[in-house]
Write a protein that holds these residues in place. Structure first.
Motif, PDB file in Angstrom:
ATOM      1  N   SER A 156      -9.481 -10.574  12.829  1.00  0.00           N
ATOM      2  CA  SER A 156      -8.170  -9.929  12.924  1.00  0.00           C
ATOM      3  C   SER A 156      -7.074 -10.874  13.416  1.00  0.00           C
ATOM      4  CB  SER A 156      -8.241  -8.721  13.860  1.00  0.00           C
ATOM      5  OG  SER A 156      -8.520  -9.135  15.191  1.00  0.00           O
ATOM      6  N   GLN A 157      -7.453 -12.072  13.855  1.00  0.00           N
ATOM      7  CA  GLN A 157      -6.496 -12.968  14.492  1.00  0.00           C
ATOM      8  C   GLN A 157      -5.456 -13.536  13.527  1.00  0.00           C
ATOM      9  OE1 GLN A 157      -6.112 -13.448  17.901  1.00  0.00           O
ATOM     10  NE2 GLN A 157      -7.513 -11.693  17.722  1.00  0.00           N
ATOM     11  N   PHE A 162       0.172 -14.102  11.891  1.00  0.00           N
ATOM     12  CA  PHE A 162       1.242 -13.953  10.898  1.00  0.00           C
ATOM     13  C   PHE A 162       2.347 -13.055  11.446  1.00  0.00           C
ATOM     14  CE2 PHE A 162       2.771 -10.797   7.804  1.00  0.00           C
ATOM     15  CZ  PHE A 162       3.603 -11.597   7.038  1.00  0.00           C
ATOM     16  N   GLN A 163       1.980 -11.916  12.020  1.00  0.00           N
ATOM     17  CA  GLN A 163       2.975 -10.991  12.563  1.00  0.00           C
ATOM     18  C   GLN A 163       3.753 -11.625  13.715  1.00  0.00           C
ATOM     19  OE1 GLN A 163       0.195  -7.835  13.456  1.00  0.00           O
ATOM     20  NE2 GLN A 163       0.742  -6.677  11.606  1.00  0.00           N
ATOM     21  N   ILE A 177       8.273  -6.897  13.138  1.00  0.00           N
ATOM     22  CA  ILE A 177       7.365  -6.189  12.235  1.00  0.00           C
ATOM     23  C   ILE A 177       6.798  -4.963  12.949  1.00  0.00           C
ATOM     24  CG2 ILE A 177       5.068  -6.313  11.169  1.00  0.00           C
ATOM     25  CD1 ILE A 177       5.650  -9.016  10.177  1.00  0.00           C
ATOM     26  N   ILE A 178       6.733  -3.842  12.237  1.00  0.00           N
ATOM     27  CA  ILE A 178       6.111  -2.632  12.780  1.00  0.00           C
ATOM     28  C   ILE A 178       4.604  -2.780  12.630  1.00  0.00           C
ATOM     29  CG2 ILE A 178       5.950  -0.120  12.611  1.00  0.00           C
ATOM     30  CD1 ILE A 178       8.750  -0.117  11.379  1.00  0.00           C
ATOM     31  N   ARG A 179       3.905  -2.922  13.733  1.00  0.00           N
ATOM     32  CA  ARG A 179       2.477  -3.254  13.709  1.00  0.00           C
ATOM     33  C   ARG A 179       1.599  -2.080  13.284  1.00  0.00           C
ATOM     34  NH1 ARG A 179       1.760  -8.702  16.406  1.00  0.00           N
ATOM     35  NH2 ARG A 179       3.942  -9.332  16.556  1.00  0.00           N
ATOM     36  N   THR A 180       2.131  -0.860  13.365  1.00  0.00           N
ATOM     37  CA  THR A 180       1.327   0.315  13.022  1.00  0.00           C
ATOM     38  C   THR A 180       1.375   0.653  11.534  1.00  0.00           C
ATOM     39  OG1 THR A 180       3.201   1.737  13.620  1.00  0.00           O
ATOM     40  CG2 THR A 180       1.528   1.318  15.316  1.00  0.00           C
ATOM     41  N   LEU A 213      -0.913 -16.162   3.510  1.00  0.00           N
ATOM     42  CA  LEU A 213      -1.806 -15.291   4.285  1.00  0.00           C
ATOM     43  C   LEU A 213      -2.817 -14.578   3.412  1.00  0.00           C
ATOM     44  CD1 LEU A 213      -2.482 -13.825   7.030  1.00  0.00           C
ATOM     45  CD2 LEU A 213      -0.930 -12.018   6.215  1.00  0.00           C
ATOM     46  N   VAL A 214      -2.356 -13.967   2.318  1.00  0.00           N
ATOM     47  CA  VAL A 214      -3.240 -13.104   1.532  1.00  0.00           C
ATOM     48  C   VAL A 214      -4.315 -13.882   0.773  1.00  0.00           C
ATOM     49  CG1 VAL A 214      -1.502 -11.293   1.302  1.00  0.00           C
ATOM     50  CG2 VAL A 214      -1.665 -13.056  -0.471  1.00  0.00           C
ATOM     51  N   GLU A 215      -4.219 -15.213   0.750  1.00  0.00           N
ATOM     52  CA  GLU A 215      -5.294 -16.002   0.163  1.00  0.00           C
ATOM     53  C   GLU A 215      -6.517 -16.068   1.075  1.00  0.00           C
ATOM     54  OE1 GLU A 215      -5.771 -17.165  -2.763  1.00  0.00           O
ATOM     55  OE2 GLU A 215      -3.803 -16.623  -3.572  1.00  0.00           O
TER      56      GLU A 215
END
Length: 278
Positions: A156-157, A162-163, A177-180, A213-215
């Motif tokens: 999860s790190q 990124f956030q 960024i809204i974390r929820t 990130l998404v890679e």
């Protein structure tokens, strides 16, 4: 089983334009920056490579005539890649790369006030970000079921980094960024903002970081054609380091006109077009 390349080790192009230029570019596994005066062929080199890769199928059978790539490992048949274009990228070229999806994206964005090329890229990345989170979530569950709490936490790190990174970069405007939320949304002085409501520079930076990130830490090639356009100079200076932090396995192949991009230790990664031309 598909065998993917870790990186591109060499780009060779016959007759870049006017039938007079032959390009041989030996690449570093991590960072490669192409420089040169306007019109010398920087973007053309990247576009010729990407157009071949975009054709799909096993590498190298679909590469454009006169374009040859060497990869590591040598027998790899597939290349993971992404292309980040500058703000003045050609609309017709973008349409040709995915006309059906773009029309779908424009329809969806019409209801939220979006519709620029940057908005279309963000719309696509929002979907990839959702898939990324599902994949990470499934792996976390699997680790927890095996009793590997530390491994689960580690997974999860990268999303959290990124956030934190985006919050830090956007701090001067009070955006967070809204974390929820599963999709990317921001708060600013109590107001909820969609990514399509950001400034052009903020959108461009968010697109680059989300793309990396998404890679999900896989080896892949990130082509960037003058990505610094509209970016604040401090963001330009940090750009390469931010990309490598989000995915240390990425190979960056980019063009730039900005000295700021190479200011923080990347001078040795710069290649002049004239130096790879015969």
């Amino acid at each position: 089983m598909q065998k993917f390349a870790d990186y591109i080790s060499r780009i060779e192009i016959d007759s870049l334009w006017s039938g007079k230029k032959h390009i041989v570019w030996e690449l570093n596994p991590r960072v490669n920056i192409l420089s040169g005066i306007n019109g010398v062929g920087k973007s053309t080199i990247l576009n010729k490579v990407v157009r071949g890769l975009a054709a799909g199928g096993e590498f190298p059978s679909h590469m454009l005539k006169g374009v040859r790539l060497n990869v590591v490992p040598e027998d790899a048949k597939w290349i993971r890649y992404d292309m980040i274009r500058s703000l003045d990228s050609n609309l017709q070229q973008t349409l040709s790369e995915g006309e059906g999806f773009i029309r779908q994206a424009l329809s969806a964005l019409a209801g939220v006030g979006g519709g620029s090329l940057l908005d279309i890229q963000l719309y696509n990345l929002q979907r990839k970000y959702l898939d990324y989170q599902v994949n990470i979530g499934n792996r976390i569950i699997a680790e927890l079921q095996e009793g590997n709490a530390e491994a689960a936490q580690q997974l999860s790190q990268k999303k959290k980094r990124f956030q934190d990174m985006v919050d830090e970069l956007f701090a001067d405007t009070g955006k967070h960024i809204i974390r929820t939320e599963n999709e990317i949304r921001f708060t600013q002085i109590g107001e909820v903002l969609l990514p399509y409501q950001l400034s052009s520079g903020e959108k461009q930076l968010l697109i680059i970081l989300l793309t990396v990130l998404v890679e999900d830490d896989q080896p892949y090639v990130l082509f960037m054609d003058e990505p610094e356009v509209s970016l604040h100079i401090e963001w330009q200076k940090r750009l390469i380091d931010l990309v490598l932090e989000l995915n240390p396995n990425v190979q960056v192949i980019m063009t730039t006109h900005s000295p700021a991009v190479i200011m923080d230790g990347w001078t040795d990664a710069v290649t002049e077009v004239t130096d790879i031309t015969t």
